[in-house]
Design a protein around this motif. Structure first.
Motif, short mmCIF file in Angstrom:
data_model
loop_
_atom_site.label_atom_id
_atom_site.label_comp_id
_atom_site.label_asym_id
_atom_site.label_seq_id
_atom_site.Cartn_x
_atom_site.Cartn_y
_atom_site.Cartn_z
N TRP A 34 0.84 -1.20 0.00
CA TRP A 34 0.00 0.00 0.00
C TRP A 34 0.88 1.25 0.00
O TRP A 34 0.63 2.20 -0.75
CB TRP A 34 -0.92 -0.01 1.22
CG TRP A 34 -1.81 1.19 1.29
CD1 TRP A 34 -3.02 1.36 0.68
CD2 TRP A 34 -1.55 2.40 2.00
NE1 TRP A 34 -3.52 2.60 0.96
CE2 TRP A 34 -2.63 3.27 1.78
CE3 TRP A 34 -0.50 2.85 2.80
CZ2 TRP A 34 -2.71 4.53 2.33
CZ3 TRP A 34 -0.57 4.12 3.34
CH2 TRP A 34 -1.66 4.95 3.11
N LYS A 35 1.91 1.25 0.83
CA LYS A 35 2.83 2.40 0.88
C LYS A 35 3.55 2.56 -0.45
O LYS A 35 3.71 3.68 -0.94
CB LYS A 35 3.86 2.21 1.99
CG LYS A 35 3.34 2.45 3.38
CD LYS A 35 4.44 2.28 4.40
CE LYS A 35 3.96 2.49 5.80
NZ LYS A 35 5.05 2.33 6.78
N SER A 36 3.97 1.45 -1.03
CA SER A 36 4.69 1.51 -2.32
C SER A 36 3.80 2.12 -3.40
O SER A 36 4.26 2.97 -4.17
CB SER A 36 5.14 0.13 -2.75
OG SER A 36 6.08 -0.38 -1.84
N THR A 56 4.46 5.71 -5.22
CA THR A 56 4.53 5.77 -6.68
C THR A 56 3.55 6.79 -7.23
O THR A 56 3.91 7.60 -8.09
CB THR A 56 4.26 4.38 -7.29
OG1 THR A 56 5.21 3.45 -6.76
CG2 THR A 56 4.35 4.40 -8.80
N ASN A 57 2.31 6.75 -6.74
CA ASN A 57 1.29 7.69 -7.22
C ASN A 57 1.66 9.13 -6.88
O ASN A 57 1.52 10.02 -7.72
CB ASN A 57 -0.08 7.35 -6.62
CG ASN A 57 -0.63 6.06 -7.18
OD1 ASN A 57 -0.21 5.60 -8.24
ND2 ASN A 57 -1.57 5.47 -6.48
#
Length: 133
Positions: A41-43, A47-48
């Motif tokens: 979720w953090k990744s 990225t977003n």
């Protein structure tokens, strides 16, 4: 040390049998308590957000480049030679003279055989807006 109760029985010396008071399941058949995988979720979030920052940066970079082009054109026109006071809203033509000096004229490139640099219009903010090159 001898155990009185089996491992699967919830017992506390202070509270006794308190399995029904606990906020989590205590029986062997209860569903497994799993920690959510927040790394993915953090990744995705990172990225977003990085894409959003990159898009905004590129947008600002393009605006800066456009602003610098406008500045350079205005600098060129204001440093050109002309012997009249330009009127707001009128169209003027910038030429390169035989002596290598830029000059501003009302005469269009179709009526004259000089090296045409660009066509400009003076707006109400006294900024030269390029119409064509």
């Amino acid at each position: 040390m001898k155990k009185d109760k089996p491992d699967n029985v919830v017992f506390s010396d202070d509270d006794g049998y308190n399995a029904s008071l606990l906020s989590y399941s205590t029986s062997v058949g209860a569903p497994v308590i799993k920690m959510d995988d927040v790394v993915s979720w953090k990744s995705r979030g990172i990225t977003n957000v990085n894409k959003e920052f990159e898009n905004k940066f590129n947008e600002l970079k393009m605006q800066y480049q456009d602003l610098m082009k406008e500045y350079e054109w205005n600098e060129l026109v204001y440093s050109a030679r002309f012997s009249f006071e330009p009127v707001i809203g009128e169209t003027y033509h910038l030429y390169l003279g035989d002596d290598g000096v830029y000059f501003l004229s009302l005469i269009s490139p179709q009526e004259w055989n000089k090296e045409h640099v660009g066509t400009f219009k003076l707006n109400s903010n006294k900024k030269w807006v390029i119409l064509n090159r």
